[in-house]
Design a protein around this motif. Structure first.
Motif: not given
Length: 471
Positions: A283-290, A328-335, A401-414
């Motif tokens: 829980d709360k780990r980086s999705p890319v890492l997971l 993988h399964v829940p992390t991929n769905a969340a991503a 694209a995915l960044g850190d799981e907490d506090g997602p900020s995609r303004e730059t990535f948009t």
């Protein structure tokens, strides 16, 4: 660890979700508890109807082929009709197919019904995943997908045990029970689950705005999401290969068929017993890492199969890649939910589901051909290489694209995702209209704007600039 600490940990794992999520969770459990068709269909076709093993394999492949079409279909219907109507319709369609299998006997009729059943069963999944993303806060989405996946496997374990015990009643009876359970699932969704599809934005006159049309082609033009889908396809191929390659490998070493049953049962036992614990640890780990870690576990687990020489050793390899599956399964769905605009969540989940269906159709054929040709060692070396390739891809291609799981900020990535027509998909528009109440030109969604315009007026004036994607 004390019993009290375990109790607190379990409570934390399942707390914080709205009631609608638990009704959806219950519907998943009920549906999978009665899932007898795919488990016992090969035995029914060969032992009771006398068809060949070749025909049995073809029918199962047709189910997967139906899923390839059903997943994008379900995604489009989820965004057009709504989440709940799609779920109810496709559950009832799957129930009708299960009941039909208890009646039809002609080979062409069986093949047609199973193909349509594959369409219906896969079409319902985008609506389920979109509903979870709609109703659960972003920071809890991965945990919610993990719990729903746990319900799916718990129900499947019950179905496997119950179906085996009830097989003396006849395969047709099991198919009818499957149909009844699926109808009950549809009833739960219809009576208890609210519709969660986002409302259509309105303009300053309170009328619906013309929403940008999003097709499957548009979804595939989303470069980061396309990368996520392709990498998931690689992982799915690795995940699917053992279900065909493992029994053939064990048989080639002289192990009895019953050994495979015990070895592969480890997969379900580990998921049912430890999914909640794995979810707590990750829980709360980086999705890319997971995602990278899960790919390496798939690679190591399947690759080590080439070194196994006993049932215990094979079971150990299954444990390794099963842990990868649980991550993988829940992390991929969340991503997927994270990259999808809220009005196109169904289509995004549908395209992602199609990668699972394609792998389910292609991987068994490829695994059987490799084992029967170059040999099983080549198969397991290939799966290990593919798993490592996927891990590298996740880490190098999706960090931004995915960044850190907490506090997602995609303004730059948009900008890189191609926010066309001046509208950003995360709600921050280039013309300054923001859904989070912060506007560059003083137009806010909540509260009072900088020039003193009341909330309702500012919301309607800014609605045309919101990110919205419809059917």
């Amino acid at each position: 660890m004390s019993i009290d600490s375990l109790r607190r940990s379990a409570r934390a794992t399942v707390s914080g979700f709205p009631p609608g999520f638990w009704w959806l969770w219950l519907s998943t459990l009920v549906n999978r508890t009665g899932a007898f068709v795919l488990t016992f269909l090969p035995l029914y076709l060969t032992l009771e109807l006398g068809h060949s093993a070749w025909f049995s394999g073809l029918v199962v492949a047709l189910h997967g082929l139906g899923g390839v079409a059903g997943s994008p279909l379900g995604g489009a219907l989820t965004d057009r009709w709504g989440r709940r109507p799609t779920m109810v319709t496709m559950h009832l369609a799957a129930a009708a197919c299960a009941a039909a299998l208890a009646v039809v006997t002609a080979p062409w009729a069986i093949a047609t019904v199973v193909l349509l059943m594959g369409v219906a069963m896969q079409a319902v999944r985008p609506s389920i995943n979109a509903t979870i993303a709609d109703m659960v806060p972003a920071h809890d989405v991965r945990r919610a997908y993990a719990l729903n996946y746990w319900a799916l496997n718990l129900g499947f374990a019950i179905a496997s045990i119950g179906g085996g015990a009830a097989a003396f009643l006849g395969y047709r009876t099991l198919f009818v029970v499957d149909a009844v359970a699926t109808v009950l699932c549809a009833v739960i969704v219809f009576l208890r689950l609210p519709e969660t599809r986002p409302e259509t934005p309105v303009d300053k006159r309170g009328e619906p705005v013309a929403e940008a049309k999003v097709s499957m082609l548009t979804v595939l033009r989303d470069a980061p999401f396309r990368t996520l889908v392709l990498l998931n396809l690689l992982v799915c191929v690795v995940f699917t290969a053992p279900w065909i390659g493992l029994p053939l490998t064990m048989a080639g070493q002289g192990l009895p068929a019953s050994s495979f049953g015990m070895v592969i049962a480890v997969n379900g036992i580990v998921i049912v017993g430890f999914q909640l614990l794995v979810n707590k640890l990750t829980d709360k780990r980086s999705p890319v890492l997971l995602l990278s870690l899960s790919s390496l576990l798939f690679a190591f687990g399947t690759g080590a199969t080439a070194l196994a020489g006993s049932s215990v050793a094979f079971a150990m390899t299954v444990i390794v890649w099963t842990v990868g599956e649980m991550i993988h399964v829940p992390t991929n769905a969340a991503a997927t939910a994270r990259l999808a605009p809220e009005h196109a969540r169904g289509r995004y989940q549908g395209v992602m589901g199609m990668s699972w269906a394609v792998a389910g159709f292609v991987a068994p054929i490829a695994a059987g051909a490799i084992v029967g040709g170059p040999g099983p060692d080549v198969l397991w070396a290939a799966t290990a290489a593919i798993g490592v390739l996927a891990a590298v891809g996740y880490y190098t291609r999706l960090r931004k694209a995915l960044g850190d799981e907490d506090g997602p900020s995609r303004e730059t990535f948009t900008k890189e995702r191609g926010a066309e027509d001046g509208v950003a998909r995360d709600g921050v528009a280039r013309d300054g209209v923001a859904r989070d109440g912060v506007a560059r030109d003083g137009v806010a969604e909540s509260g009072v704007t900088e020039d003193g315009v009341p909330e309702d007026t500012s919301r309607n004036a800014g609605a045309a600039g919101q990110a919205s994607v419809s059917a």
